[in-house]
Design a protein around this motif. Sequence first.
Motif, PDB file in Angstrom:
ATOM      1  N   GLU A  53       0.847  -1.186   0.000  1.00  0.00           N
ATOM      2  CA  GLU A  53       0.000   0.000   0.000  1.00  0.00           C
ATOM      3  C   GLU A  53       0.879   1.230   0.000  1.00  0.00           C
ATOM      4  OE1 GLU A  53      -4.274  -0.225  -0.147  1.00  0.00           O
ATOM      5  OE2 GLU A  53      -2.775   1.357  -0.266  1.00  0.00           O
ATOM      6  N   ASP A  54       0.654   2.114  -0.909  1.00  0.00           N
ATOM      7  CA  ASP A  54       1.549   3.250  -1.031  1.00  0.00           C
ATOM      8  C   ASP A  54       0.779   4.496  -1.451  1.00  0.00           C
ATOM      9  OD1 ASP A  54       4.948   2.826  -1.819  1.00  0.00           O
ATOM     10  OD2 ASP A  54       3.941   4.687  -1.244  1.00  0.00           O
ATOM     11  N   GLU A  55       0.887   5.565  -0.648  1.00  0.00           N
ATOM     12  CA  GLU A  55       0.119   6.750  -1.005  1.00  0.00           C
ATOM     13  C   GLU A  55       0.731   7.487  -2.171  1.00  0.00           C
ATOM     14  OE1 GLU A  55       2.160   6.048   2.100  1.00  0.00           O
ATOM     15  OE2 GLU A  55       2.441   8.189   1.780  1.00  0.00           O
ATOM     16  N   LYS A  56       1.978   7.163  -2.517  1.00  0.00           N
ATOM     17  CA  LYS A  56       2.622   7.914  -3.588  1.00  0.00           C
ATOM     18  C   LYS A  56       2.045   7.546  -4.950  1.00  0.00           C
ATOM     19  CE  LYS A  56       7.045   8.165  -1.216  1.00  0.00           C
ATOM     20  NZ  LYS A  56       7.598   6.874  -0.786  1.00  0.00           N
ATOM     21  N   LYS A 101       4.858   2.231 -13.171  1.00  0.00           N
ATOM     22  CA  LYS A 101       4.045   2.863 -12.127  1.00  0.00           C
ATOM     23  C   LYS A 101       3.993   4.359 -12.385  1.00  0.00           C
ATOM     24  CE  LYS A 101       2.562   0.540  -8.317  1.00  0.00           C
ATOM     25  NZ  LYS A 101       2.606  -0.838  -8.710  1.00  0.00           N
ATOM     26  N   GLU A 102       2.784   4.910 -12.169  1.00  0.00           N
ATOM     27  CA  GLU A 102       2.663   6.372 -12.208  1.00  0.00           C
ATOM     28  C   GLU A 102       2.538   6.833 -10.779  1.00  0.00           C
ATOM     29  OE1 GLU A 102      -0.324   7.035 -15.497  1.00  0.00           O
ATOM     30  OE2 GLU A 102       0.318   9.099 -15.106  1.00  0.00           O
ATOM     31  N   LEU A 103       3.352   7.793 -10.358  1.00  0.00           N
ATOM     32  CA  LEU A 103       3.252   8.214  -8.971  1.00  0.00           C
ATOM     33  C   LEU A 103       3.701   9.649  -8.737  1.00  0.00           C
ATOM     34  CD1 LEU A 103       6.432   7.887  -8.674  1.00  0.00           C
ATOM     35  CD2 LEU A 103       5.951   5.697  -7.626  1.00  0.00           C
ATOM     36  N   LEU A 104       3.501  10.077  -7.499  1.00  0.00           N
ATOM     37  CA  LEU A 104       3.889  11.419  -7.095  1.00  0.00           C
ATOM     38  C   LEU A 104       5.095  11.317  -6.180  1.00  0.00           C
ATOM     39  CD1 LEU A 104       0.336  12.578  -6.048  1.00  0.00           C
ATOM     40  CD2 LEU A 104       1.548  13.308  -8.078  1.00  0.00           C
ATOM     41  N   LEU A 105       6.093  12.134  -6.450  1.00  0.00           N
ATOM     42  CA  LEU A 105       7.255  12.144  -5.579  1.00  0.00           C
ATOM     43  C   LEU A 105       7.635  13.581  -5.238  1.00  0.00           C
ATOM     44  CD1 LEU A 105       9.679   9.490  -7.153  1.00  0.00           C
ATOM     45  CD2 LEU A 105       8.457   9.298  -4.989  1.00  0.00           C
ATOM     46  N   SER A 106       8.050  13.787  -3.995  1.00  0.00           N
ATOM     47  CA  SER A 106       8.630  15.082  -3.652  1.00  0.00           C
ATOM     48  C   SER A 106      10.131  14.918  -3.652  1.00  0.00           C
ATOM     49  CB  SER A 106       8.174  15.506  -2.257  1.00  0.00           C
ATOM     50  OG  SER A 106       6.778  15.454  -2.171  1.00  0.00           O
ATOM     51  N   GLU A 144      12.258  12.008  -1.960  1.00  0.00           N
ATOM     52  CA  GLU A 144      11.546  10.738  -1.772  1.00  0.00           C
ATOM     53  C   GLU A 144      12.013   9.692  -2.765  1.00  0.00           C
ATOM     54  OE1 GLU A 144       7.410  11.866  -2.040  1.00  0.00           O
ATOM     55  OE2 GLU A 144       7.213  11.442   0.098  1.00  0.00           O
ATOM     56  N   SER A 145      11.767   8.425  -2.409  1.00  0.00           N
ATOM     57  CA  SER A 145      12.121   7.360  -3.339  1.00  0.00           C
ATOM     58  C   SER A 145      11.025   6.308  -3.363  1.00  0.00           C
ATOM     59  CB  SER A 145      13.459   6.731  -2.980  1.00  0.00           C
ATOM     60  OG  SER A 145      13.425   6.284  -1.648  1.00  0.00           O
ATOM     61  N   TYR A 146      11.056   5.448  -4.359  1.00  0.00           N
ATOM     62  CA  TYR A 146      10.039   4.407  -4.527  1.00  0.00           C
ATOM     63  C   TYR A 146      10.673   3.135  -5.048  1.00  0.00           C
ATOM     64  CZ  TYR A 146       5.769   2.055  -5.940  1.00  0.00           C
ATOM     65  OH  TYR A 146       4.765   1.153  -6.087  1.00  0.00           O
ATOM     66  N   ASP A 147      10.213   2.006  -4.504  1.00  0.00           N
ATOM     67  CA  ASP A 147      10.736   0.706  -4.917  1.00  0.00           C
ATOM     68  C   ASP A 147       9.793   0.073  -5.940  1.00  0.00           C
ATOM     69  OD1 ASP A 147      11.094  -2.112  -5.112  1.00  0.00           O
ATOM     70  OD2 ASP A 147      12.182  -2.103  -3.224  1.00  0.00           O
ATOM     71  N   LEU A 148      10.247  -0.012  -7.176  1.00  0.00           N
ATOM     72  CA  LEU A 148       9.442  -0.607  -8.240  1.00  0.00           C
ATOM     73  C   LEU A 148      10.016  -1.969  -8.562  1.00  0.00           C
ATOM     74  CD1 LEU A 148       7.257  -0.307 -10.488  1.00  0.00           C
ATOM     75  CD2 LEU A 148       9.011   0.706 -11.907  1.00  0.00           C
ATOM     76  N   ASP A 149       9.377  -3.028  -8.046  1.00  0.00           N
ATOM     77  CA  ASP A 149       9.812  -4.393  -8.328  1.00  0.00           C
ATOM     78  C   ASP A 149      11.299  -4.613  -8.095  1.00  0.00           C
ATOM     79  OD1 ASP A 149       7.573  -4.873 -11.190  1.00  0.00           O
ATOM     80  OD2 ASP A 149       7.252  -4.923  -9.016  1.00  0.00           O
ATOM     81  N   GLY A 150      11.810  -4.041  -7.034  1.00  0.00           N
ATOM     82  CA  GLY A 150      13.216  -4.270  -6.725  1.00  0.00           C
ATOM     83  C   GLY A 150      14.153  -3.190  -7.216  1.00  0.00           C
ATOM     84  N   TYR A 180      -2.391   5.554  -9.123  1.00  0.00           N
ATOM     85  CA  TYR A 180      -3.521   4.655  -9.239  1.00  0.00           C
ATOM     86  C   TYR A 180      -3.223   3.391  -8.458  1.00  0.00           C
ATOM     87  CZ  TYR A 180      -4.396   7.815 -13.141  1.00  0.00           C
ATOM     88  OH  TYR A 180      -4.581   8.931 -13.920  1.00  0.00           O
ATOM     89  N   PRO A 181      -3.327   3.454  -7.127  1.00  0.00           N
ATOM     90  CA  PRO A 181      -2.916   2.305  -6.316  1.00  0.00           C
ATOM     91  C   PRO A 181      -3.906   1.147  -6.380  1.00  0.00           C
ATOM     92  CG  PRO A 181      -3.689   4.098  -4.923  1.00  0.00           C
ATOM     93  CD  PRO A 181      -3.761   4.599  -6.318  1.00  0.00           C
ATOM     94  N   PHE A 182      -3.366  -0.051  -6.468  1.00  0.00           N
ATOM     95  CA  PHE A 182      -4.181  -1.254  -6.422  1.00  0.00           C
ATOM     96  C   PHE A 182      -3.588  -2.191  -5.392  1.00  0.00           C
ATOM     97  CE2 PHE A 182      -7.145  -1.053  -9.914  1.00  0.00           C
ATOM     98  CZ  PHE A 182      -6.593  -0.145 -10.782  1.00  0.00           C
ATOM     99  N   GLU A 183      -4.451  -2.846  -4.606  1.00  0.00           N
ATOM    100  CA  GLU A 183      -3.918  -3.871  -3.712  1.00  0.00           C
ATOM    101  C   GLU A 183      -3.667  -5.130  -4.495  1.00  0.00           C
ATOM    102  OE1 GLU A 183      -6.686  -2.046  -0.403  1.00  0.00           O
ATOM    103  OE2 GLU A 183      -6.881  -4.211  -0.740  1.00  0.00           O
ATOM    104  N   ASN A 184      -4.537  -5.378  -5.446  1.00  0.00           N
ATOM    105  CA  ASN A 184      -4.490  -6.601  -6.224  1.00  0.00           C
ATOM    106  C   ASN A 184      -3.654  -6.389  -7.485  1.00  0.00           C
ATOM    107  OD1 ASN A 184      -5.191  -8.624  -8.129  1.00  0.00           O
ATOM    108  ND2 ASN A 184      -7.008  -9.096  -6.931  1.00  0.00           N
ATOM    109  N   TYR A 185      -2.564  -7.149  -7.604  1.00  0.00           N
ATOM    110  CA  TYR A 185      -1.650  -6.943  -8.715  1.00  0.00           C
ATOM    111  C   TYR A 185      -2.302  -7.244 -10.065  1.00  0.00           C
ATOM    112  CZ  TYR A 185       2.492  -7.302 -11.625  1.00  0.00           C
ATOM    113  OH  TYR A 185       3.413  -7.140 -12.625  1.00  0.00           O
ATOM    114  N   ASP A 186      -3.126  -8.293 -10.100  1.00  0.00           N
ATOM    115  CA  ASP A 186      -3.786  -8.649 -11.354  1.00  0.00           C
ATOM    116  C   ASP A 186      -4.677  -7.515 -11.828  1.00  0.00           C
ATOM    117  OD1 ASP A 186      -4.160 -12.211 -10.757  1.00  0.00           O
ATOM    118  OD2 ASP A 186      -2.601 -11.034 -11.744  1.00  0.00           O
ATOM    119  N   ARG A 187      -5.335  -6.861 -10.859  1.00  0.00           N
ATOM    120  CA  ARG A 187      -6.198  -5.741 -11.249  1.00  0.00           C
ATOM    121  C   ARG A 187      -5.362  -4.609 -11.828  1.00  0.00           C
ATOM    122  NH1 ARG A 187     -11.028  -5.028  -7.026  1.00  0.00           N
ATOM    123  NH2 ARG A 187     -12.120  -6.945  -7.606  1.00  0.00           N
TER     124      ARG A 187
END
Lengths: 157, 172, 639
Positions: A25-28, C515-520, C523-529, A31-38
């Motif tokens: 879960e990540d607020e950043k 992933k589309e996201l917001l960063l300040s 900040e950092s983000y882990d995308l699949d490792g 378009y956050p999804f809990e379910n990866y398939d979704r």
Amino acid sequence: MKALIFLTILLLSQVIAPLEVENPEDEKVLYPFENYDREVRFNRLLEDYRCPKCQSSSLSGSNAPIAKDLKLEIYRLVKAGKEDSEITEFLTQRYGDFILYKPPFQSSTYVLWIGPFVFLVLSMLLVLMFKRNQQKEGADRNLEELKKRLEFDRLNK
Amino acid sequence: MKKFIHIAPLVIFTFLVLALFSFLKRDNNQLNSVLIDKNFPEFNLTKLENKNVVLTKGDISNFPAIVNVWATWCITCRIEHPFLLELKQESKINIYGLNYKDNRQKALDLLERDGNPFEFSVYDEEGSLAMDLGVYGAPETFLINSDGIIKARHVGALTPEVWDKKFVIHLR
Amino acid sequence: MIPEIGHVLLIGALAVTFIGGCLPFYEFVSKKDYSQSYVKLFSILTVFLVTGSFICLIYSFLVDDFSVAYVATNSNTLLPDYYKFAATWGAHEGSLVLWILCLSLWLVGYMFSKNNVNDSFSSITFAVMNQVIFAFILFTLFTSNPFERLLPFSPLEGGDLNPSLQDFAFTIHPPLLYLGYSGLALPFSLAVAAMITKNIDSLWASNSRPWSLLSCAFLTLGIGLGSWWAYYELGWGGWWFWDPVENAAFVPWLISIALFHSLIVTERRGVFKNWSLLLSILSFGASLLGTFLVRSGVLTSVHAFALDPERGLFILGIFTYFIFGALLIYSLKNTKTQTESTYSLTSIEFGFLLNNLLLVVLAISIMFGTVFPLLYEAYTNGDQVSVGPPYFNILILPFAIGLGFLQGIGLFLGWSDTKDFSFLNRLVIEAMTVLIVINIVLYFLFGSFNTGSLVACLLFAWIVSGNILDVVINKRSVSKIKSFLSFRLGAIFAHLGIAFLVLGIGVVSSHSSEKELLLSVGESYDLDGYVFEFENMNVKRGPNYIADVAILKIRENTKTISLSSEKRNYLSANQETTEAGIVADLFKDYYVALGENLQGDTWSFRLQVKPFVRWIWFGALLVAIGTFISSIKLLRKGA
């Protein structure tokens, strides 16, 4: 034979392996999804729908305001558990079939969906027919040739 | 059989050229609305002029009418604005506004400054009603006939030519 | 002054090509002597006149001559010099001059190749080429004159070159693409000449093949570059959209491949004459059709040119004249093509036949899908529909499998018949092994299996096995391997290129992360490792733009990589573009696109990791190299 066994094992492993992957879960995330398939489904859907305002672009590849609005709406619908067909219905009710990059399968589009296949099969049949004709002609010609030669030999005995 | 194969490409090509020629005659650069021959959609939004008043589909009732999608950030809307004022004066048709994804105060200021052709404007901050109408930009104008059915939609500035060619015929 | 000279030179070329297009026909009909001296002279003259005209246009750009309307619309004093140079072909009018220049180069190339035999056949070829050039010059001068002036009040400043076109790949993409498109005029001319002079034989086929290969090579480079450019310029990591303009290039590419394969059979066995003739006509026809579609305003696209029905009509006229004309000659020619040679269903001839069929049906289907929305709207009286990537991706799959299968076994089939099928067992085992190796590699690199890429990996394995692996394993001696390689070098490169292309497509389509996201800032983000950190935000001033630059760091295991992504505002046109930050290693691309500034130092980003995406263009490059090698070999042999 060995090869086939290898292949079967390989395929089976792919069917068994993928489990329901959990997303942190990540607020950043926009378009956050809990379910990866979704999430995967969501990303794919964005490629399947056309941006109504752009010249030629999917929702995924557009920065137009309407594209962003539609993305958000589709996100909400996917998160609410709607099926692809329901989302398509929602969009076509408002923007028409134009918004679908994958044209619907209906009588007016049969020629598009089935056409290439029919074209391929027909042309293959044509080619095979033509070849058989040609071979028959070739055989007939050979027969003629043979007859003529026999006749010639007979006359010149 | 052989003769057929030789003539076939020529025949097919002729059809192709005729088709391409017909494409050149095409004149439509807009997305056609699928709301044609349908009722105006349901909605539940505030009035631009008074945020305490909630409007619904029932408030769009004085038919025939046009619904104009506009915003302060839309430059082309400025161009069609005088024509809307003129239309209100002359034809007495009801003009409803849909203020699209805008800032309420800025919108009110603009109407104060440039004149208000609208009976009222629906304040569609999120663009939800617009989306239900299949709107994809501003300006857009919908024509609703005397039976309350949407009969036409124009994308772009509403001009006298468009009014005459596209809208008037539905006002019999 | 200079623009006038340019204009006059073009008119001169019009006159020369008019004579060149008519004289040989007159000679042929009146059975006069075929003097080759003038055809070489005329060709040189044409190329000089056209080049001169082109130089005048370039000069006008470089000196900011805004009295020339075309320069005023497409250039700007702030534009860097190398982009002013490229802006010459940045829009419709100038790009036509480039087209004409390319046609002239092919003409001269043909006249000076050993290919050129002293007889009516090559004279008629010369004539038809001249007619093509004439038609394009006529079109340019009458409807799209780049030398038109804005007098007496010329602007002090120009519009600008579209910002997304201000890029290196863009400067070379059109010339390469146009060389490919226009090059197909040569096999076309050769085919027409063959029909008219009744020389439909192996000699014609061997003359035509290198030019078909060469055109295909340029088309490959042009399309590959277009895809590469779209990838990093458009900002969301896509590299192919089945856009009408892309399809307009892809369709002739497919047909040209069918063409040079078919010509092999005609050259070697004297069969497939009708196929080879029709493919010669069809490939150039597809090239012209593509030109029509993108310049007539009939189809909208990210990429569309001069949206103008009048010009469309003219191009349609050119298209009709040449293709209808050629097909008419085809239908009138002697239908008795004695095919002495017979071949079985397991022969390589039949394999080539299937190859032709698959490629042509695919090409026509893609073209049909591209124009289908127009047909649909006409037929249903106003309903609109779209045909996009989901459709085309489904369409191409069975064809790719069929063609890939043939590519693997092609080497093992025999002329007239194939007796020994033991190769099939070997290929299956070799391909399976390669497939397992790839899957293991993919697992180690990206941590997952994925059925999505299975078909692509299988095709890759099959093609690699059939084209090089099996030979290397089976031919015992090094010298045998060497001679095999040298004989088939071009084909091996090209087929392996396709294999890598397919593999790249399969893997990137199924193993990508995004992933589309917001960063300040900070900040950092882990995308699949892969950890993406938003380090800093800067402002940069370019020659004709101001940009917000985001600096990021990516950490993968022990590696750290820096990259930046920009949002540029081009001052003159007030247009914004996104420059994605891309860093690549051997197996993947990191792709970051800066979005919007939401508030303060918070920005939206689109982060992607794209495995094997570069292998797509690597594959395309191999294909181009392979086709170049084959064509140069043939030209040097003096086929």
